[in-house]
Design an enzyme around this catalytic site. Sequence first.
Site: not given
Ligand code: BGC
Length: 765
Positions: A289
């Site tokens: 993530d």
């Molecule tokens: C979130 C994810 C997301 C990623 C990319 C993160 O802050 O937890 O769910 O896919 O950002 O945008």
Amino acid sequence: MKSKLFFLSAFIALNFILGCSPKKAASPEQEMKIFVDELMQKMTLDEKIGQLNLPGSGDIVTGQTTSSDIGKKIKEGKVGGLLNIKSVEKIMDVQKVAVEESRLKIPLIFGMDVVHGYQTTFPIPLGLAASWDMNLIEKSARIAAQEASADGICWTYSPMVDISRDPRWGRIAESAGEDAYLGSQIAKAFVAGYQGDDLTKNNTIMSCVKHFALYGAAEAGRDYNTTDMSFQRMYNEYLPPYKAAVDAGAGSVMSSFNDINGIPATGNRWLLTELLRDEWGFDGFVVTDFTGINEMIEHGMGDLQAVSALALNAGVDMDMVGEGLLTTLKKSLDEGKITEATIDQACRRILEAKYKLGLFDDPYRYCDVNRSKSEIFTPENNFAAREIAAQTFVLLKNEQQLLPLKKKGKIALVGPLADNRENMAGTWSVAVNHDQSITVLEGFKAAVGDKAEIVYAKGSNIVDDPKLDYWVSSWGKTTIDSVKSPTQLREEAIAVASKCDVIVAVMGEAAEMSGESSSRSDISLPGSQKQLLEALLKTGKPVVLVLFTGRPLVLSWEEKNVPAILNVWFGGTQSGNAIADVVFGAVNPSGKLPVTFPQNLGQVPIFYNHKNTGRPLEVGKWFEKYRSNYLDVTNDPLYPFGFGLSYTQFSYGELRLSNNNLIGNQNLTASIEIKNIGSVDGSEVVQLYIRDLVGTMTRPVKELKGFQKVFLKAGETKVVSFAITPEDLKFYNYKLNYDWEPGDFVLMVGGNSRDVKAAPFSWLK
Ligand code: BGC
């Protein structure tokens, strides 16, 4: 993936890179291996590490991409893909740099959070789950893939399948709710919708199941918080949806932010390798993530070099945004903290994903400008969004059949979400154009035409607190009126509403009060709106509450005082039309809650499939000394899992089992007669639950094991049957063996998890 097209693309891809005539290979997998082997032989260590790097699209300026820092890195082969870059033109521009200016011309993979639709936005995932309609969920994902791929995207960070039993956690909005069985069906539907049967097609995209794992069990519902859980609970109650997505062929997995039993998921080798790959056989790639590797420094796992090595060794293949892998792996290799084989393995998995998407065959496969003009936000997609949204609304209360409203007289439409465009789509609508969302006011006006008069007043702010407004309006969705004071707003609304025949109060959370970084410790309707609602009720006019929410709210006061409540989650770009369809009866609501609504916050976590305890309270009682209960609230939820009313009523007949005493591999059929005893047609979600009465481990009081959504014309009767096999009785025991145990069970069928018909059976081995 295993279609003829895959073969063809594999051969063409071989030619493209190797410049030789295709070899005869036994399987597409072998062809892919040969291709990647040969490509990797040409790659330097730096280029291999570069593939593991997924920067954001922050400093990219189209047309000048090569002069930006990321552009430079792309040329140097230090980028594997890009995150959340929007528009086919920009993507083409960037891809061009990769395939024309980098040494090995390896195409980039472009990912985005296409979470509940692209430009045509569907209800938030918690809403989609409330439809209990897997075909519609798959269709929403199919359309999302179609639109995203027409705009250059080939990879989505969806589905989010984190089970959550904690409505304080804002990201429950992105999930399918509290149940592992329902969540697993939904996970499969999403993956099938995105990936279709052939990933190389230019209108399918690779899915990324997230957040692996147990992110939804964050302590106290506070985002990014710790998870500490028994393995039995994990395997039985939290892991099944991830596994279902992997089994359905999801091409990638995203590791979660949280710590699991002391080791952050992103550096957790048990999770990312032993469970995911060795046990489940996952053969795609793992992406972290957002800055997940760097955050392990704060978790207390060491400096950037240490946490990057930890992540790679655990099974991470791609580093989202943090550049920990890019900047430290060489040093770790020199110091013997990682091996080149581990870097190779991660690089291989990313190249394979690109191969599976057909990017080596044609790096511009997802860059058809004509498609971007004709396949995004089309009338057909909007039609589907409207149809799907209406299926997700849950009718929580409908005293004296107040709903559906008749299209006559004067209707007051009051509330801060009634004429509010930017909050319709809901959280995580990255590609939406808010100007295109339909407001409730527009939907109502279009629905009634000249048959009734719709009078609008805002009535209140979403929240009155400027600090909270600032925190929840980070995407430009303001919650406070800049011109009128709260008192002015309220008085204006009361004046308007008093002259009408019926009041529709459109209230709830702002879109960004749920979603990421939006945990709440008070999950009631914001005070500004509660005051307005009280004042509206005092007019003596009938009031319908149309409730926007990304989580279960505490609605005990509303349940007691408001005659009709329709929960509409956040319905996507067609919200206004879909709400009008249901409020005026063109569509009969059939949504059922995928998550329990508590009576008060003190009951949380509250979920239907809890254990019995050694001192259970007798059903129907409030309190008994030395029983498992509360002094100040009953054990019951306000609205149970699976609950939702209709404009008609369904009666459930006698529950019949084909056999009450089974042995071995026999089959059990449970049947029940459902009758639509009301005067309008409607759909009912018939739910099957089973309780395992005796086990070597304590078992839940009931578990969802099946459901069917059936349509019944007014007066019609249908027999609904479920086939049950020993497979449905299996669970992970205390040794984590997955099997069923012979003995006594209770089978239950009903329209929600509380109101069921029950029949006992025994099943011996
Ligand atoms: C979130 C994810 C997301 C990623 C990319 C993160 O802050 O937890 O769910 O896919 O950002 O945008």
